[in-house]
Enzyme design. Structure first.
Site, mmCIF file in Angstrom:
data_model
loop_
_atom_site.group_PDB
_atom_site.id
_atom_site.type_symbol
_atom_site.label_atom_id
_atom_site.label_comp_id
_atom_site.label_asym_id
_atom_site.label_seq_id
_atom_site.Cartn_x
_atom_site.Cartn_y
_atom_site.Cartn_z
ATOM 1 N NE ARG A 237 -4.281 -1.361 0.013
ATOM 2 C CZ ARG A 237 -4.412 -2.376 -0.841
ATOM 3 N NH1 ARG A 237 -3.438 -2.665 -1.677
ATOM 4 N NH2 ARG A 237 -5.509 -3.094 -0.877
ATOM 5 C CD GLU A 266 -2.929 3.441 -4.811
ATOM 6 O OE1 GLU A 266 -1.730 3.157 -4.758
ATOM 7 O OE2 GLU A 266 -3.831 2.594 -4.929
ATOM 8 C CG HIS A 298 -3.109 -0.586 -6.645
ATOM 9 N ND1 HIS A 298 -3.389 0.011 -5.449
ATOM 10 C CD2 HIS A 298 -3.186 -1.920 -6.396
ATOM 11 C CE1 HIS A 298 -3.633 -0.903 -4.520
ATOM 12 N NE2 HIS A 298 -3.507 -2.091 -5.081
HETATM 13 P P1 NAI Z 1 -1.699 -11.649 4.187
HETATM 14 O O1 NAI Z 1 -2.729 -11.246 5.172
HETATM 15 O O2 NAI Z 1 -1.671 -13.050 3.689
HETATM 16 O O3 NAI Z 1 -0.237 -11.312 4.759
HETATM 17 C C1 NAI Z 1 0.079 -10.155 5.467
HETATM 18 C C2 NAI Z 1 1.150 -10.535 6.494
HETATM 19 O O4 NAI Z 1 1.583 -9.355 7.132
HETATM 20 C C3 NAI Z 1 0.632 -11.479 7.582
HETATM 21 O O5 NAI Z 1 1.476 -12.623 7.661
HETATM 22 C C4 NAI Z 1 0.684 -10.632 8.858
HETATM 23 O O6 NAI Z 1 1.032 -11.387 10.016
HETATM 24 C C5 NAI Z 1 1.776 -9.634 8.508
HETATM 25 N N1 NAI Z 1 1.683 -8.397 9.269
HETATM 26 C C6 NAI Z 1 0.603 -7.636 9.523
HETATM 27 N N2 NAI Z 1 0.934 -6.539 10.216
HETATM 28 C C7 NAI Z 1 2.290 -6.607 10.380
HETATM 29 C C8 NAI Z 1 3.228 -5.769 11.024
HETATM 30 N N3 NAI Z 1 2.859 -4.621 11.642
HETATM 31 N N4 NAI Z 1 4.523 -6.139 11.001
HETATM 32 C C9 NAI Z 1 4.908 -7.301 10.395
HETATM 33 N N5 NAI Z 1 4.060 -8.142 9.796
HETATM 34 C C10 NAI Z 1 2.763 -7.795 9.786
HETATM 35 O O7 NAI Z 1 -1.848 -10.619 2.977
HETATM 36 P P2 NAI Z 1 -1.372 -10.782 1.468
HETATM 37 O O8 NAI Z 1 -2.460 -11.423 0.680
HETATM 38 O O9 NAI Z 1 -0.021 -11.364 1.417
HETATM 39 O O10 NAI Z 1 -1.328 -9.243 1.020
HETATM 40 C C11 NAI Z 1 -0.422 -8.310 1.595
HETATM 41 C C12 NAI Z 1 -0.816 -6.902 1.188
HETATM 42 O O11 NAI Z 1 -0.606 -6.724 -0.205
HETATM 43 C C13 NAI Z 1 -2.337 -6.599 1.360
HETATM 44 O O12 NAI Z 1 -2.618 -6.178 2.688
HETATM 45 C C14 NAI Z 1 -2.557 -5.488 0.372
HETATM 46 O O13 NAI Z 1 -2.361 -4.255 1.025
HETATM 47 C C15 NAI Z 1 -1.462 -5.692 -0.671
HETATM 48 N N6 NAI Z 1 -1.998 -6.086 -1.980
HETATM 49 C C16 NAI Z 1 -1.638 -5.340 -3.090
HETATM 50 C C17 NAI Z 1 -2.102 -5.666 -4.350
HETATM 51 C C18 NAI Z 1 -1.696 -4.922 -5.594
HETATM 52 O O14 NAI Z 1 -2.343 -5.080 -6.657
HETATM 53 N N7 NAI Z 1 -0.654 -4.095 -5.559
HETATM 54 C C19 NAI Z 1 -3.043 -6.783 -4.529
HETATM 55 C C20 NAI Z 1 -3.307 -7.545 -3.316
HETATM 56 C C21 NAI Z 1 -2.812 -7.168 -2.095
#
Ligand code: NAI
Length: 333
Positions: A237, A266, A298
């Site tokens: 993000r 954005e 994005h």
């Molecule tokens: P996920 O929920 O599987 O993984 C996120 C990880 O971050 C989890 O393992 C969690 O424990 C960890 N986490 C949360 N807060 C934390 C912190 N303060 N410090 C350290 N670790 C922390 O999510 P996923 O599917 O891997 O997606 C990650 C991010 O990618 C989403 O939240 C979204 O913002 C972004 N995203 C971007 C896209 C794009 O098109 N550019 C598309 C999909 C997601």
């Protein structure tokens, strides 16, 4: 009577994929070109459900208006939910559902695409050869093999990134609040704290959600701790990075290059053709002039498979809601 779904920020590709996927009579989708905000919320009158994406604004005032308009469900067609005031939605009694994993591969492969394009300067060489300039000066990259990547967050997307980079023979460091230790062990990933990520990584890639803890985690202080010449990749993000700090880091050469699929402001620009307008955002303008920065709109999620999964899960979320089934993809405050 069919459930009425107000679909905000609809693009042609959304209509195509959702219309193909919506094969029942029970859901009627009304596509709105506008993004959800305090003004466009009026379109939700008569809708049972609204379907929104990453750059729609769903704060407490919008939620109040949604409730007044009779909306009963907020269906995000994305994974991140930082743009929804979950506490306000809960107070209004409107559940929020999302698509937690539509294709972690799409985003992971894109993050690696940014790394490779920056490292091997593919965009520069493409521009040059189009001008019949076949010189190699300024195009030298480095072997990914043997370099250290620091992965921040080790969730679904990050684990795919790790698998790809493991294939390249990179040394992998990762930081997560709740790391999957078995996965880390299987791939030989070293679980470390953030400072160690900053200190040792040649490439840092961000895969945490945007939360109060992660907001602007890449700032002057963290950049100071990084290895000189670090590459920073953000497909998470925009607000994970302070753009002014990044610009300073790039100018001082502490940061050698950056691949940004997301940008902190954005909402004002992404997904629109603004080629005829004056852009008044100085930070974005500076980033866009830098030869060692790639900014994309994005688009990491944007594959055929991901869009089909998004449509399928979103419609299933809505059908579960209609049927009064448990909302497996509900997000709560
Ligand atoms: P996920 O929920 O599987 O993984 C996120 C990880 O971050 C989890 O393992 C969690 O424990 C960890 N986490 C949360 N807060 C934390 C912190 N303060 N410090 C350290 N670790 C922390 O999510 P996923 O599917 O891997 O997606 C990650 C991010 O990618 C989403 O939240 C979204 O913002 C972004 N995203 C971007 C896209 C794009 O098109 N550019 C598309 C999909 C997601």
């Amino acid at each position: 009577m069919a459930i009425q779904v107000g679909f905000y920020d609809a693009k042609n590709y959304d209509r195509t994929v959702f219309n193909t996927s919506n094969d029942g009579e029970d859901i009627e989708i009304h596509y709105f070109g506008d993004r959800l905000n305090e003004e466009s919320v009026r379109l939700s009158k008569g809708m049972d459900v609204i379907c929104i994406f990453v750059d729609d604004t769903c704060d407490s005032r919008v939620i109040e208006a949604l409730k007044a308009n009779g909306v009963r469900l907020i269906a995000l067609r994305c994974a991140g939910f930082n743009n929804v005031d979950l506490a306000a939605a809960a107070a209004a009694g409107i559940p929020v559902v999302r698509v937690p994993a539509y294709s972690p591969h799409a985003v992971a492969e894109y993050a690696v695409t940014l790394m490779l394009c920056l490292n091997r300067k593919v965009y520069r060489s493409t521009n040059r050869t189009r001008e019949w300039n076949f010189k190699l000066d300024g195009l030298m990259g480095f072997d990914m093999y043997g370099k250290t990547v620091g992965i921040v967050g080790l969730g679904r997307i990050a684990r795919c990134v790790a698998e790809i980079l493991h294939g390249f023979g990179m040394k992998i460091l990762a930081y997560d609040l709740y790391p999957d230790k078995a996965f880390a062990e299987k791939l030989g990933i070293e679980l470390v704290d953030l400072d160690e990520i900053y200190r040792r990584s040649d490439i840092i890639t961000l895969h945490v959600p945007l939360t109060p803890q992660t907001r602007y985690m890449i700032n002057n202080v963290s950049i100071d701790k990084m290895k000189p010449g670090v590459m920073i990749i953000n497909t998470g993000r925009g607000k994970l990075i302070s753009s002014s700090a990044l610009i300073e880091g790039l100018r001082s050469r502490k940061v050698s290059c950056a691949g940004l699929d997301v940008y902190e402001d954005e909402q004002k620009y992404f997904y629109e053709d603004l080629s005829d307008s004056m852009i008044s955002d100085d930070k974005l303008s500076i980033l866009l002039t830098m030869p060692n920065v790639i900014v994309t709109s994005h688009q990491a999620f944007f594959t055929k498979e991901a869009l089909e999964n998004i449509a399928h899960t979103t419609l299933t979320n809505i059908r579960d809601f209609i049927a009064g089934k448990p909302l497996v993809n509900e997000v709560k405050p």
